[in-house]
Every structure is written in C-alpha cells, then in structure tokens.
Design a protein around this motif. Structure first.
Motif, mmCIF file in Angstrom:
data_model
loop_
_atom_site.group_PDB
_atom_site.id
_atom_site.type_symbol
_atom_site.label_atom_id
_atom_site.label_comp_id
_atom_site.label_asym_id
_atom_site.label_seq_id
_atom_site.Cartn_x
_atom_site.Cartn_y
_atom_site.Cartn_z
ATOM 1 N N PRO A 288 13.686 -37.019 -3.224
ATOM 2 C CA PRO A 288 13.326 -35.846 -4.033
ATOM 3 C C PRO A 288 13.890 -34.576 -3.383
ATOM 4 O O PRO A 288 13.910 -34.471 -2.165
ATOM 5 N N PRO B 83 13.993 -30.206 -3.302
ATOM 6 C CA PRO B 83 13.392 -28.968 -3.783
ATOM 7 C C PRO B 83 14.344 -28.305 -4.779
ATOM 8 O O PRO B 83 15.561 -28.436 -4.634
ATOM 9 N N LYS C 40 4.272 -26.380 1.992
ATOM 10 C CA LYS C 40 4.200 -25.794 0.647
ATOM 11 C C LYS C 40 5.585 -25.496 0.078
ATOM 12 O O LYS C 40 5.753 -25.347 -1.128
ATOM 13 N N ASP D 90 8.654 -28.827 -3.051
ATOM 14 C CA ASP D 90 8.041 -28.856 -4.379
ATOM 15 C C ASP D 90 7.142 -30.066 -4.545
ATOM 16 O O ASP D 90 6.027 -29.966 -5.015
ATOM 17 N N ASP D 91 7.674 -31.227 -4.183
ATOM 18 C CA ASP D 91 6.844 -32.414 -4.349
ATOM 19 C C ASP D 91 6.708 -33.127 -3.015
ATOM 20 O O ASP D 91 7.432 -34.064 -2.703
ATOM 21 N N GLU E 101 4.335 -34.963 -1.750
ATOM 22 C CA GLU E 101 3.880 -36.356 -1.794
ATOM 23 C C GLU E 101 5.028 -37.304 -2.108
ATOM 24 O O GLU E 101 5.170 -38.357 -1.503
ATOM 25 N N ALA E 102 5.862 -36.907 -3.071
ATOM 26 C CA ALA E 102 6.991 -37.775 -3.440
ATOM 27 C C ALA E 102 7.977 -37.887 -2.285
ATOM 28 O O ALA E 102 8.583 -38.942 -2.067
ATOM 29 N N THR E 103 8.140 -36.801 -1.534
ATOM 30 C CA THR E 103 9.061 -36.847 -0.392
ATOM 31 C C THR E 103 8.516 -37.781 0.683
ATOM 32 O O THR E 103 9.252 -38.564 1.286
ATOM 33 N N GLU F 277 6.561 -40.301 0.172
ATOM 34 C CA GLU F 277 6.690 -41.665 -0.358
ATOM 35 C C GLU F 277 8.129 -42.164 -0.162
ATOM 36 O O GLU F 277 8.356 -43.304 0.244
#
Ligand code: SF4
Lengths: 220, 469
Positions: A40, A42, B41, B44-45, B47-49, B51
């Motif tokens: 993922p 940013p 913070k 952005d994500d 939790e996904a990172t 995971e």
C-alpha cells in the motif's frame, strides 16, 4: 558437513522440503521476483509542481535547507551565496559529473574527485529525489563518489526538478531501467546526520554532514 | 554477550533500586511512544501496510531455504563471498580468518546484534584485531568496559549525561564536558580517525534483498555508511531470517521500520549495498563477505514460534512495554530485551536458561498492538510458559503449589471451606482498612502495591444467598 549444508539441511527438514515442492516453491519465487508487487502506498500528488513542493516541505522537516533556482547555470552562484552566508570556506569537492559547471566564475575553488577527511564542502547531484519523505537518492560510481556526500561537514546537492519522483518504488524502477544492475552503493539521504543516543537529545552531525542544502533546479 | 537471563529476578530488583537507571528510564519513557504515535498517522492505511509487511516476511520464511539460495546466487554474481555460521563461535572464527587473510589490524563496527550474540569483540581482541564500535551509544558502552546494551536501537538509554561525561573525560583525557553537542563532537573526532585507519568494516544488515543480492543498512548517524565506504574489506553479519524478496518489499518495510523505532518517517541514511567497488570507483570495499547465521533460528522455522522470525528489530515492543519501561533492558540478561527478547532469548539460548523471561510480561498486549509485522507476542509468551510446565522447568515450590491447588480445587467441599477461611482471614488482616499493605505469606505481591481487601464473603456464599432470595 559444511555449515551451509547443515543450516540449509535443517531448514529444509523443518519445512518438509521435497524435490516436488521445491519445484513449486522456486516457481513461486520467480513469479514474486518478476511481479515486483508493491505494498500500500500513501497518496502522492501526480503533478510535478506538487511533488517539488512536497520534497521541499519534507526536506525542511529533516533540518535540511532548500533554495530553488532556474537552470544549472545558476547553480555555482547559488552555492557560493549559500556558503558565504554561513561564513563557510568557498572551497569544495564536487562530483566529476558536475565538474563542467562554471564554479570558478562564481568564486569557488572546486576539485572533481572523491572526498578526503578535511574537505569542508561536498557538492553532489542526485540520481533522483523522493517526494514522499524528502529524500535524496544517490547512486555511487566513478562520476558520483559516495564519499562526497559523507565526509565533508557541509553537503550541497543539486536536485533537478524533473528527477523528483513520488516514492522509493519509482526510484528503484528508474535505477533498473537506466542502470541495468544496481550500483555498488545506493545511499538514501534525508537531512544531516544525527544522533539521539545521549539522553534522547537530538544532535546534528554525528558522523556525517552537519548541514544538507538542496538546490532545486527547476528547468534542467 | 554472556547470558545472564537466569538471574532475571535479581537483575530486575537491582534495576529497581538503581536511582540513575530509574531517572533515565523515566526520561526516555514517552519520547519513543509519542513520536511513533504521530509518525504512523502519516501513513494513510497503516493497518494495510502492517498486513503487507507481515505477508512479505511470512512469504520468505515459508520458503526460507529457497530464498537463501536465491540471495546467495545473486550476491555471488556481484562478487560477494557468502559464508554460513551455525553459532557465535563460528561467527568469531570466520571474522578472525577474514581479518587475518587481509592483514587487518583494526575493524570499525556499525551496530550488529549478531556480533553481540557471538561476543565478537572479545574474539577479535584476542586475535590481535582492534574492534571499534562506532554507533555513539555502542561506543559509550565499549569504553565502559564492554557494558552490555540495554536497547536494540538506543543502547545507552539507561545512562545519564553525567555518566557519559565521566567516561569521556577518563577515556579521551580531555576536560570534562556536560554539553551534549560538545560530547558528540568529541566522539565524532575520535571515531573519524578510526574510520580512516581501519582496514575492515563490520556491519549488521537490516535486510538482505534476494532479487539483487544486496544488504540494506539503516542508520541515523551515518556510521553505517562510513564503515561500508572507507575500509577495503566489508563483512556483513546477519541472521538467516533477514531475507526479503524485492526492492519493492524494502520500500514497504521502510515505511514501518523507522516510524515504529524512533517515530521518524525515514531514517537519515538508508543504504542498499551490492557487490564490491566498481572499476574506476574511488571508494567502497574491494572485498565483501556475508555471514549468514543460524544460532538457533533454523529450529524456529516450522515451529509454533515461527511468527517470531518476522521480527524486523524495530524496538517498538520494548518501548511500549510497562515491564521494560520500569526495569530497563539489561535486566533481561541477553542481547534482546523487552517482549521480543523474552521470546527470543529462551528460543535461541534454551528455555531452561531463561526461566523467568516468559513471565516478565503483564500480557497487556501493548507490544502486539504496536508490532509492525503483527507478531502475537503475548501468545508466544503464553506458549513458552506452557512449554516450561510441560518440561517441568518451573521451580519445585511453584509446581508443588499448583499441585496442591489442583488437589483442593477438584474437591468442592474442601475448596469452599478453604476459600471461606481465606477471605475472612484477609478481612481480619485489613483491620477495617480498604487494602492490605503487606501480605505475610506472599510478600512479593505487595512489594510495590497494596492488596485490596476482600468483602469477607466468597462468591459461592453470596451466590447461594442471592440465588435463594
Ligand atoms: S517483535 Fe515486533 S515490535 Fe518487537 S522489535 Fe520485533 S518487529 Fe519490532
């Protein structure tokens, strides 16, 4: 038995490795290497100008300083101004890559080579720069010695705006595309060297430069 | 480093009674925690990172043998020598041999936990090779008679400015300074001379990249760059579990490692090093060696503790652990402190040698919540506790107490009688006050806290009464 065979042998036994599942395992590895899947990311702006803004803002956050100039021809004067402003010597080592700029015309004495201990100022270019974190990506080589950004107390980097990319992923993709194989050293630099070891008090200039100054070249 | 984990209780008591350590730990507490909270913070994500990072690490460990072969091939193709070490003694032997082969008199070192596991500095000294630690914290420990580190990323977090000032005065024979920037400059000047004169650089490796045969090194001070740019020989010492597949995977992990460790969005220096000095290059080593180390790791592969091999050594679990925050890292008695150490030390050095460590946690799961690669640390600690019981490793009085407990608890009438007696006794002991400051039979329980006074009735009595009403 060699330690290699011993260690790998035990790992294989613990993973229940067989010739058959080794074949599928190797195929999975080759697939992963070919796919180079990204994690993922940013959200980053896609516009060039916004990437420049982000790089500048993040660099300042890492205690770097930044000046934006028009073209490479303006760089020697900008560097001379910066050094004079801080009362630093007008003497520098520069990447051989950048030796052709008119440094002496701006009143600077430069030598194009790797740095030694007492060189006060090192001037480098950069392979590219990463907007996400405000990071310089420097690729070592005969024309771009790693020591120039490491040994002197002041590091000045010329950053062409056209080489500002979103993240590390784009930096690596550029390296693969343009260099073929990775250079011996890729150094990502985000601001001056620092330590927080004594009572968590941040001090700049632990072993590397005390100050990092980015000169962003808008029209390269 | 000498294993002292069997003395955990005594170490912890000493730590609690050490005023300098207590003051230092109080100062540090919060800094790492607060900075991490802000830094995550920016993702952005988050939790996904996390995971994704967990998946990257799992993918490697599930085919670890094949990934190691891949790494070895790629590294050798770029001119590196890949060596293997079963244990600390073999690490020492290999490094000393490399040193001798290249006529090395001095080795500069960037932080390497594996070299702590091996006690490498002593072995180098014995072989006539001077080892110099160059991470400021590690250097301070080295000049203090090779004191063990108390944190994996902030090795002198337990030390006060005054202690450092004394040490520098004594070692450098300079006037005593208490200004932190001045002390840092003094160390910089001393160490610069070592960087320039050493023939060999020794580093750990944060990650090995299978795709390219590279090592990734992360530092803030830049000593990692010095050690790998100036000397003509570079030796990388890493655990076999440190492999990751691609450069893209490195990018993902680098979003988590510095944020979890120091609360930085990236460390000042991240270097990806591949092979030796190129034709025409003015710097970089002529010889590059990788030493891939087992030292207990192979046995964890495929076991119920395999999750632990995901660890990327960020230190977040210790920063957030109430036990670590109170006693510091040295009490854990080996290279790795805090929750990760309480799992790793028994796994790598033997459960019987670290009998108290799996109990040195409140299981509050702060560590599990902050771990960037989602290692279920409390579960692993619980499993280690179970293993100790299965293997009869707990002390005889504890085993006897549980046996007695089991005997009583399986006899309801006796159990009822016992508990009725106990709550009445405790109420009498409290003498009308809300809590009991000292339990005669179990003084350890009330060393740092009071025991709340029971009501004077057991649950069973109250249930029987209310159930009827
Ligand atoms: S266990 Fe998790 S939190 Fe602790 S050091 Fe390892 S990766 Fe970091």
């Amino acid at each position: 038995m060699s330690s290699r065979d011993d260690i790998l042998g035990r790992v294989r036994a613990r993973l229940n490795r067989t010739p058959e599942n080794a074949v599928t395992g190797r195929a999975a590895i080759e697939a992963a290497l070919a796919m180079k899947a990204q994690g993922p990311r940013p959200a980053m702006p896609s516009q060039k100008s916004a990437l420049v803004e982000r790089l500048v803002e993040k660099s300042l956050g890492f205690s770097s300083t930044v000046e934006r100039i028009g073209t490479y021809n303006d760089a020697p004067a900008a560097v001379a101004r910066y050094l004079a402003g801080l009362d630093l010597p007008l003497r520098a080592v520069v990447w051989p890559q950048l030796a052709h700029l008119d440094w002496s015309g701006a009143g600077l004495t430069v030598e194009a080579r790797g740095a030694v201990d007492r060189d006060p100022v090192g001037i480098t270019g950069c392979f590219c720069a990463i907007a996400e974190t405000g990071t310089l990506m420097l690729c070592g080589g005969p024309e771009s010695p790693a020591s120039v950004s490491l040994l002197p107390e002041t590091h000045i980097a010329l950053v062409p705006a056209s080489r500002i990319v979103a993240g590390m992923e784009e930096g690596f993709a550029l390296a693969r595309a343009e260099l073929g194989q990775l250079p011996r050293a890729i150094n990502f630099v985000s601001g001056p060297s620092r330590t927080g070891d004594i009572e968590q008090t941040i001090v700049l200039g632990a072993h590397g430069p005390y100050r990092v100054h980015l000169v962003v070249v808008e029209n390269d | 480093m000498k294993l002292r984990a069997h003395r955990f209780k005594q170490n912890a008591l000493e730590a609690l009674a050490n005023p300098v350590l207590q003051a230092s730990m109080k100062k540090a507490k919060g800094k790492f925690v607060d900075k991490r909270a802000i830094a995550i913070k920016e993702i952005d994500d988050f939790e996904a990172t996390r995971e994704a990072a967990k998946e990257i690490r799992n993918r490697v460990i599930e085919n670890l043998d094949l990934w190691l072969e891949k790494f070895e091939q790629a590294a050798a193709a770029r001119g590196a020598h890949v060596l293997w070490a079963k244990d600390g003694a073999e690490i020492c032997r290999l490094v000393v041999d490399i040193g001798r082969k290249h006529g090395v008199k001095k080795a500069v070192k960037s932080k390497s936990m594996l070299s702590e596991e091996a006690g490498l500095n002593l072995a180098l000294e014995a072989a006539g090779i001077q080892p110099v630690e160059t991470d400021l914290g590690e250097y301070i420990l080295q000049i203090n008679d090779n004191e063990p580190p108390s944190h994996i990323i902030a090795p002198v977090v337990h030390k006060s400015l005054d202690e450092v000032a004394d040490l520098f005065q004594k070692t450098h024979h300079t006037p005593r300074k208490t200004d932190i920037p001045q002390l840092t400059r003094e160390a910089r000047e001393v160490l610069r001379q070592h960087f320039l004169s050493a023939e060999m650089g020794i580093s750990g490796g944060n990650f090995l990249i299978a795709e390219t045969g590279s090592v990734a090194l992360v530092t803030n001070e830049g000593n990692g760059r010095m050690v790998t740019t100036l000397p003509r020989v570079h030796v990388v010492i890493t655990g076999i579990e440190k492999v990751i597949p691609t450069l893209e995977d490195l990018a993902t992990l680098m979003r988590l490692l510095p944020r979890s460790a120091t609360g930085q969005s990236i460390s000042n220096y991240v270097s990806v090093l591949t092979g030796t000095k190129a034709e025409g290059e003015s710097d970089g080593p002529e010889h590059l060696y990788f030493i891939l180390v087992d030292n207990g790791r192979a046995e964890v592969v495929g076991s119920e503790f395999q999750d632990m091999l995901r660890c990327i050594r960020c230190g977040a679990c210790m920063n957030h652990c109430p036990v670590y925050q109170t006693i510091g890292g040295q009490a854990y008695g080996w290279v790795y402190p805090g929750p990760m150490g309480s799992v790793l030390t028994p796994l790598y050095t033997g459960l019987e040698n670290a009998i108290d460590l799996p109990h040195a946690a409140t299981l509050c799961n702060q560590c599990g919540v902050v771990c960037p690669v989602k290692i279920p640390l409390p579960d692993l600690l619980r499993k280690l506790r179970e293993k100790q019981v299965e293997r009869h490793l707990r002390p005889w009085f504890e085993r006897l107490a549980f046996r007695l407990w089991a005997w009583v608890a399986s006899r309801p009438a006796l159990y009822g009688l016992g508990t009725r007696f106990a709550v009445r006794y405790l109420k009498w002991l409290a003498d009308g006050k809300g809590s009991i400051p000292r339990l005669g039979l179990a003084p350890e329980w009330t060393r740092g806290r009071n025991f709340p006074t029971p009501e004077g009735r057991t649950f069973r009595e109250l249930y029987a009464q209310r159930g009827r009403a």
